[in-house]
Design a protein around this motif. Sequence first.
Motif, mmCIF file in Angstrom:
data_model
loop_
_atom_site.group_PDB
_atom_site.id
_atom_site.type_symbol
_atom_site.label_atom_id
_atom_site.label_comp_id
_atom_site.label_asym_id
_atom_site.label_seq_id
_atom_site.Cartn_x
_atom_site.Cartn_y
_atom_site.Cartn_z
ATOM 1 N N PRO A 166 -74.755 26.538 -50.291
ATOM 2 C CA PRO A 166 -73.303 26.296 -50.290
ATOM 3 C C PRO A 166 -72.857 25.203 -51.264
ATOM 4 O O PRO A 166 -71.686 25.138 -51.616
ATOM 5 C CB PRO A 166 -73.007 25.858 -48.854
ATOM 6 C CG PRO A 166 -74.160 26.325 -48.043
ATOM 7 C CD PRO A 166 -75.340 26.347 -48.976
ATOM 8 N N TYR A 167 -73.772 24.364 -51.713
ATOM 9 C CA TYR A 167 -73.427 23.229 -52.569
ATOM 10 C C TYR A 167 -73.738 23.483 -54.041
ATOM 11 O O TYR A 167 -73.382 22.672 -54.891
ATOM 12 C CB TYR A 167 -74.174 21.980 -52.101
ATOM 13 C CG TYR A 167 -74.109 21.824 -50.610
ATOM 14 C CD1 TYR A 167 -72.884 21.624 -49.966
ATOM 15 C CD2 TYR A 167 -75.246 21.916 -49.827
ATOM 16 C CE1 TYR A 167 -72.807 21.509 -48.589
ATOM 17 C CE2 TYR A 167 -75.176 21.796 -48.445
ATOM 18 C CZ TYR A 167 -73.958 21.601 -47.838
ATOM 19 O OH TYR A 167 -73.882 21.494 -46.473
ATOM 20 N N GLN A 217 -71.293 21.933 -56.575
ATOM 21 C CA GLN A 217 -69.862 22.006 -56.309
ATOM 22 C C GLN A 217 -69.334 20.563 -56.291
ATOM 23 O O GLN A 217 -70.027 19.662 -55.816
ATOM 24 C CB GLN A 217 -69.599 22.677 -54.953
ATOM 25 C CG GLN A 217 -70.157 24.079 -54.830
ATOM 26 C CD GLN A 217 -69.450 25.083 -55.726
ATOM 27 O OE1 GLN A 217 -68.382 24.837 -56.279
ATOM 28 N NE2 GLN A 217 -70.072 26.242 -55.880
ATOM 29 N N THR A 239 -70.082 17.365 -53.437
ATOM 30 C CA THR A 239 -71.057 17.809 -52.440
ATOM 31 C C THR A 239 -72.425 17.147 -52.563
ATOM 32 O O THR A 239 -73.362 17.549 -51.868
ATOM 33 C CB THR A 239 -71.238 19.335 -52.502
ATOM 34 O OG1 THR A 239 -71.780 19.692 -53.777
ATOM 35 C CG2 THR A 239 -69.930 20.071 -52.247
#
Length: 101
Positions: A78-79, A14, A17
């Motif tokens: 999440p990244y 992302q 990140t």
Amino acid sequence: MQEHYVWVTTRRLQPGTLEDFESAWRPEPAPQGLHRAYAYWSEDGQEVTGVSFWDSRDACDAWRASEPEARRRAAMAPYVAEEREGFYRGRELALPSATRG
């Protein structure tokens, strides 16, 4: 020539990140059968390729199926926008010696 067992993973991150991803990717504890590992980043910080050298495919597969690896992947998730991976066997290439003219 000595054969190497290598796991290569490329992740598109992302935007913005990379620093958070770096703190999440380090395995804990160190995997058994892992000899060394390298990480390479694109200039824009949005793609990371990891290359790890293992005793065998079984050692790599055991780590990949372990609870510590599941936790590490969850911390990285999440990244990560996209992930590709593969396991390879190979050996160092012998380069011809340079001649000076």
